[in-house]
Design an enzyme around this catalytic site. Structure first.
Site, PDB file in Angstrom:
ATOM      1  N   ASP A  12      -3.863-107.318  15.817  1.00 28.87           N
ATOM      2  CA  ASP A  12      -4.801-107.620  14.581  1.00 28.87           C
ATOM      3  C   ASP A  12      -5.186-109.156  14.993  1.00 28.87           C
ATOM      4  O   ASP A  12      -4.178-109.983  15.550  1.00 28.87           O
ATOM      5  CB  ASP A  12      -3.990-107.577  13.271  1.00 28.87           C
ATOM      6  CG  ASP A  12      -4.826-107.821  12.219  1.00 28.87           C
ATOM      7  OD1 ASP A  12      -6.148-107.548  12.017  1.00 28.87           O
ATOM      8  OD2 ASP A  12      -4.456-108.701  11.211  1.00 28.87           O
ATOM      9  N   ASP A  24      -6.645-111.823  12.029  1.00 26.18           N
ATOM     10  CA  ASP A  24      -6.303-112.737  10.792  1.00 26.18           C
ATOM     11  C   ASP A  24      -4.873-112.251  10.315  1.00 26.18           C
ATOM     12  O   ASP A  24      -4.775-111.110   9.978  1.00 26.18           O
ATOM     13  CB  ASP A  24      -7.478-112.254   9.828  1.00 26.18           C
ATOM     14  CG  ASP A  24      -8.882-112.878  10.091  1.00 26.18           C
ATOM     15  OD1 ASP A  24      -8.934-113.903  10.474  1.00 26.18           O
ATOM     16  OD2 ASP A  24      -9.808-112.037  10.019  1.00 26.18           O
TER      17      ASP A  24
HETATM   18  P1  B16 Z   1     -15.329-111.185   8.384  1.00 27.70           P
HETATM   19  P2  B16 Z   1      -8.318-108.631  10.375  1.00 27.70           P
HETATM   20  C1  B16 Z   1     -10.124-109.106   8.675  1.00 27.70           C
HETATM   21  O1  B16 Z   1      -9.609-109.308   9.705  1.00 27.70           O
HETATM   22  C2  B16 Z   1      -9.566-109.845   7.245  1.00 27.70           C
HETATM   23  O2  B16 Z   1      -8.149-109.493   7.283  1.00 27.70           O
HETATM   24  C3  B16 Z   1     -10.162-109.319   6.201  1.00 27.70           C
HETATM   25  O3  B16 Z   1      -9.736-110.261   5.143  1.00 27.70           O
HETATM   26  C4  B16 Z   1     -11.752-109.653   6.355  1.00 27.70           C
HETATM   27  O4  B16 Z   1     -12.431-109.352   5.113  1.00 27.70           O
HETATM   28  C5  B16 Z   1     -12.294-108.948   7.548  1.00 27.70           C
HETATM   29  O5  B16 Z   1     -11.487-109.257   8.590  1.00 27.70           O
HETATM   30  C6  B16 Z   1     -13.819-108.974   7.680  1.00 27.70           C
HETATM   31  O6  B16 Z   1     -13.988-110.454   8.188  1.00 27.70           O
HETATM   32  O7  B16 Z   1     -15.877-111.513   7.197  1.00 27.70           O
HETATM   33  O8  B16 Z   1     -14.991-112.433   9.189  1.00 27.70           O
HETATM   34  O9  B16 Z   1     -16.295-110.146   9.175  1.00 27.70           O
HETATM   35  O10 B16 Z   1      -7.209-108.904   9.692  1.00 27.70           O
HETATM   36  O11 B16 Z   1      -8.659-107.158  10.660  1.00 27.70           O
HETATM   37  O12 B16 Z   1      -8.416-109.139  11.893  1.00 27.70           O
HETATM   38 MG    MG Z   2      -5.169-109.109   9.345  1.00 29.61          MG
END
Ligand code: B16
Ligand code: MG
Length: 212
Positions: free
Chosen positions: A9, A11
């Site tokens: 993953d 974030d």
């Molecule tokens: P974006 P991951 C996710 O990333 C985040 O944890 C989540 O908080 C966010 O809403 C989602 O990506 C979408 O991100 O707005 O940049 O498209 O944890 O799956 O790496």
């Molecule tokens: Mg994450």
């Protein structure tokens, strides 16, 4: 466990952009008269931007929002978030993360990213991580976000490995559920360790080198 590919993953695992998501969503929520805490933010981990807004709006008591209103809120949230991302640099990636990615590849294990974020390519570029991966599956490749397994199945497809031989490293309960639904092994880090849903809990990304 026999592992041929590790899917990370983004974030909350490779980089700590979760704090920027929090700041951006807090601003949007507060403007709508909604209180927004770190605990509320935990529910948004791994969840797509549009689904995150719907979760935040569960506490909204103002006038009904149209589709266009929601689109404008999503754009505003992303603008705030991307502005925060501009301060990111290679220094935002720990040596533990970089060393682990290299060590896995040295062992012949493929490494991929499996992220719901549509900003993945930009974050990898800013932090100089792009060349560290064999494949990247992100929010631009999927129609259903975690806990749906789609993004991890795409990552497995991109590295041509059977899901049964993939290990997912995740900080979100939604991501652990997605890994299980994909028929993959799972390792929880950070917030996801609290629910004990994953096969193993780890303190640091480098811990996976000891279990493979
Ligand atoms: P974006 P991951 C996710 O990333 C985040 O944890 C989540 O908080 C966010 O809403 C989602 O990506 C979408 O991100 O707005 O940049 O498209 O944890 O799956 O790496
Ligand atoms: Mg994450």
């Amino acid at each position: 466990m026999e592992i041929k590919a590790v899917i990370f993953d983004l974030d909350g695992v490779l980089v700590f952009t979760d704090k920027y998501h929090f700041l951006a969503w807090k601003q949007i929520a507060n403007e709508l008269g909604i209180d927004f805490t770190e605990k509320d933010n935990d529910r948004l981990r791994g969840v797509s931007r549009a689904d995150s807004l719907e979760i935040i709006l569960e506490k909204y008591q103002g006038e009904e929002l149209s589709k266009d209103d929601k689109e404008a809120l999503l754009k505003k949230k992303n603008d705030i978030y991307v502005e925060q991302l501009m301060q990111m640099s290679p220094a935002d990636v720990t040596s533990d993360v970089r060393d682990t990615l290299k060590a896995l590849r040295d062992r012949g294990i493929k490494v991929a990213v499996g992220s719901s974020s549509k900003n993945t390519a930009y974050i990898l570029e800013r932090t100089d991580l792009t060349s560290c991966f064999d494949a990247v599956a992100d929010g631009t490749h999927i129609t259903r976000s975690k806990p749906d397994p789609e993004v991890f199945l795409k990552a497995a497809e991109f590295v041509s490995e059977d899901p049964a031989y993939c290990l997912v490293v995740e900080d979100a309960d939604a991501g652990i559920d997605a890994a299980i639904a994909a028929g993959m092994h799972s390792a929880a880090i950070g917030a996801a360790t609290r629910s004990n849903r994953a096969e193993i809990n780890i303190d640091s990304v480098k811990d996976i080198l000891n279990i493979l």
